[in-house]
Motif scaffolding. Structure first.
Motif, mmCIF file in Angstrom:
data_model
loop_
_atom_site.group_PDB
_atom_site.id
_atom_site.type_symbol
_atom_site.label_atom_id
_atom_site.label_comp_id
_atom_site.label_asym_id
_atom_site.label_seq_id
_atom_site.Cartn_x
_atom_site.Cartn_y
_atom_site.Cartn_z
ATOM 1 N N ASP A 136 32.351 -8.267 10.244
ATOM 2 C CA ASP A 136 33.058 -7.228 10.980
ATOM 3 C C ASP A 136 34.545 -7.563 11.150
ATOM 4 O O ASP A 136 35.132 -7.344 12.211
ATOM 5 N N ILE A 137 35.147 -8.081 10.081
ATOM 6 C CA ILE A 137 36.580 -8.396 10.085
ATOM 7 C C ILE A 137 37.357 -7.163 9.625
ATOM 8 O O ILE A 137 36.963 -6.501 8.668
ATOM 9 N N PRO A 138 38.454 -6.823 10.281
ATOM 10 C CA PRO A 138 39.230 -5.633 9.885
ATOM 11 C C PRO A 138 39.591 -5.652 8.406
ATOM 12 O O PRO A 138 40.063 -6.657 7.868
ATOM 13 N N GLY A 208 40.646 -8.607 18.725
ATOM 14 C CA GLY A 208 40.840 -8.539 20.174
ATOM 15 C C GLY A 208 41.349 -7.182 20.624
ATOM 16 O O GLY A 208 41.100 -6.753 21.756
ATOM 17 N N ALA A 209 42.033 -6.486 19.724
ATOM 18 C CA ALA A 209 42.539 -5.149 20.036
ATOM 19 C C ALA A 209 41.503 -4.067 19.752
ATOM 20 O O ALA A 209 41.782 -2.876 19.899
ATOM 21 N N GLY A 210 40.317 -4.492 19.336
ATOM 22 C CA GLY A 210 39.233 -3.537 19.119
ATOM 23 C C GLY A 210 39.086 -3.041 17.701
ATOM 24 O O GLY A 210 38.258 -2.166 17.424
ATOM 25 N N GLU A 211 39.864 -3.574 16.756
ATOM 26 C CA GLU A 211 39.765 -3.124 15.372
ATOM 27 C C GLU A 211 38.582 -3.793 14.689
ATOM 28 O O GLU A 211 38.303 -4.980 14.922
ATOM 29 N N SER A 212 37.893 -3.055 13.840
ATOM 30 C CA SER A 212 36.730 -3.585 13.156
ATOM 31 C C SER A 212 36.720 -3.151 11.696
ATOM 32 O O SER A 212 37.570 -2.356 11.264
ATOM 33 N N PHE A 213 35.751 -3.629 10.955
ATOM 34 C CA PHE A 213 35.646 -3.281 9.544
ATOM 35 C C PHE A 213 35.357 -1.791 9.381
ATOM 36 O O PHE A 213 35.781 -1.171 8.409
ATOM 37 N N ALA A 214 34.636 -1.210 10.305
ATOM 38 C CA ALA A 214 34.196 0.179 10.173
ATOM 39 C C ALA A 214 35.322 1.183 10.312
ATOM 40 O O ALA A 214 35.177 2.349 9.936
ATOM 41 N N ASP A 215 36.472 0.766 10.839
ATOM 42 C CA ASP A 215 37.591 1.699 11.000
ATOM 43 C C ASP A 215 38.035 2.223 9.641
ATOM 44 O O ASP A 215 38.167 1.466 8.683
ATOM 45 N N LEU A 216 38.269 3.533 9.560
ATOM 46 C CA LEU A 216 38.709 4.134 8.310
ATOM 47 C C LEU A 216 40.120 3.688 7.963
ATOM 48 O O LEU A 216 40.961 3.499 8.842
ATOM 49 N N THR A 217 40.386 3.522 6.676
ATOM 50 C CA THR A 217 41.731 3.210 6.226
ATOM 51 C C THR A 217 42.540 4.499 6.153
ATOM 52 O O THR A 217 41.997 5.606 6.234
#
Length: 481
Positions: A136-138, A208-217
């Motif tokens: 789950d890395i951005p 820490g800012a809530g960003e994850s792998f699932a966020d759309l590019t």
């Protein structure tokens, strides 16, 4: 003269703009050269046919065998499933919790093992993407992580690297790919460590800012769907596949895939340190060989033999499927054409610029920065590599223009040519990674990211850190040597 300088600057801006917009360098380089010629009132046709083209052809003559064998080796490593298996083995050993470290080390191993930086991204992206997904890395850190393994310490710093960026200075300074091993290891280790510190810092900050792998590019948001942009890019760039399409073989075990990679290093080392010095090269003085010396060609010949034998070893280790693998040799050969013509076109552009009267001011400015040959070599290489967006192209241009003077100056100052080799190679891998760099653009495209999303981290990893480490090594050498 002033108009000539303006013309050079305008042509550079045009080259950068065209490359950034995706125009092939084969077209962009001569176009930009024409602009510089017009400002300097240089004869267009004569400059193109008698300066641009001979420089382009000279680079291809010197390095095409390496690009060819390297591309074929990379294709066979992919088709045989060896590259994928190596990546999966490394993943199992290190675990998904170390996703970034696993990606960097695996990419570095494949690059140092002979797979071209133009190819390794296509091998690593699917595996790195799954590692990042599981951890789950951005996703914005994917390009920088892959770039750390392929465009930094393994490309220019570590001694024995078979990448062309480590071979070009060997031609100019009559050294080998193992030149200045201590400096190379120290510099490579520092670049690796600082790069990992930055990646881990960015991972903690973004997560820490809530960003994850699932966020759309940004690309996915613009398309309105969670489309796999990277897969589309890969199919466009790596066209031409054997009859089985994208299918690859399954290695018999997890040891065999490492054999060709280790063979590249072993043969390169053996030829350079043991075999070549023991042979009689007197025949090279015959007129038909142009009076070349073994010192001028040892670096290229050793890597060429190593890559060739490594490619043959894949066929031998996969005898039952050798016929199918041989079918991929043609694809590998085709994959070598665009990279070398892109780089050679940049070399041709540089030759035209160097022939203009206004370039004398640039030359004087570079040599006026420092009396040290080491500093002059690093600065000239780094600046020109930044302008052209190519480490190999920038280094070739700089060494063609200044190489003899730098070697003579280094000898007068008591600076080892091996040190000159290593520092020059490392300097080429700094400013080359500007946003218009072809490898950077391809990397972002394959990963499905934009410059806005990922270039900040790519820039720190491939530009800022290598430049700082190279500068520190130069300062340390000049202080304590």
């Amino acid at each position: 003269m002033v108009l000539g300088i303006i013309g050079i600057l305008v042509s550079l801006a045009l080259l950068i703009t065209l490359a950034y917009r995706g125009v092939t360098v084969v077209i962009a380089a001569p176009t930009a050269a024409i602009v510089a010629m017009l400002f300097s009132q240089a004869p267009l046709l004569a400059s193109y046919t008698e300066i641009f083209m001979p420089a382009l052809g000279g680079f291809i003559t010197s390095y095409f065998p390496m690009f060819l064998t390297g591309a074929i080796f990379g294709k066979l490593m992919t088709m045989s499933g060896y590259a994928t298996d190596i990546a999966q083995t490394m993943t199992r050993r290190l675990g998904s919790r170390q996703a970034m470290l696993t990606t960097v080390l695996t990419t570095g191993l494949l690059t140092y093992g002979g797979i071209s930086v133009f190819v390794v991204v296509f091998v690593m992206f699917p595996l790195a993407r799954e590692l990042f997904r599981e951890a789950d890395i951005p996703r914005r850190l994917l390009p920088a992580t892959i770039a750390h393994g392929m465009l930094t310490f393994t490309m220019t710093a570590l001694p024995g690297s078979p990448q062309v960026q480590n071979i070009i200075p060997a031609q100019a300074f009559q050294t080998t790919s193992f030149a200045a091993p201590l400096i190379g290891v120290i510099g490579g280790t520092a670049i690796f460590a600082l790069g990992m510190v930055w990646l881990e810092y960015r991972k903690r900050r973004l997560m820490g800012a809530g960003e994850s792998f699932a966020d759309l590019t940004a690309l996915e948001r613009r398309s309105g769907a969670d489309a796999d942009v990277s897969t589309q890019a890969q199919s466009v760039v790596m066209s031409g596949s054997p009859s089985r399409g994208s299918e690859s073989l399954t290695p018999p075990n997890h040891v065999v895939p490492f054999i060709p990679v280790l063979l590249v290093f072993a043969v390169n080392f053996g030829c350079t340190i043991l075999l070549f010095p023991a042979l009689d090269w007197g025949y090279l003085q015959e007129e038909r060989f142009g009076g070349v010396t073994v010192d001028e060609r040892a670096g290229v010949w050793a890597v060429l033999i190593a890559l060739f034998l490594a490619a043959v070893s894949i066929l031998v280790l996969s005898l039952k499927d050798a016929k199918w693998l041989v079918g991929g040799v043609a694809d590998g050969a085709r994959n070598a054409l665009l990279p070398i013509f892109n780089t050679a076109s940049e070399v041709g552009y540089g030759a035209v610029i160097a022939s203009l009267g206004a370039f004398a001011l640039v030359r004087d400015g570079i040599f006026g920065i420092s009396d040290s040959a080491l500093v002059s070599s690093a600065v000239s290489t780094s600046v020109i590599a930044g302008v052209t967006g190519s480490a190999s192209g920038g280094m070739t241009i700089a060494l063609n223009a200044f190489g003899e003077d730098l070697a003579q100056q280094a000898a007068e100052q008591g600076i080892s040519l091996e040190i000159m080799h290593r520092i020059t190679a490392m300097a080429s891998g700094g400013l080359d990674s500007m946003p218009h760099n072809g490898a950077v653009i391809t990397l972002l495209m394959v990963c499905g990211m934009t410059h806005r999303e990922s270039y900040k981290d790519v820039g720190v990893i491939t530009l800022v850190i290598p430049v700082l480490v190279t500068a520190a090594l130069i300062a340390a050498y000049l202080t304590f040597a």
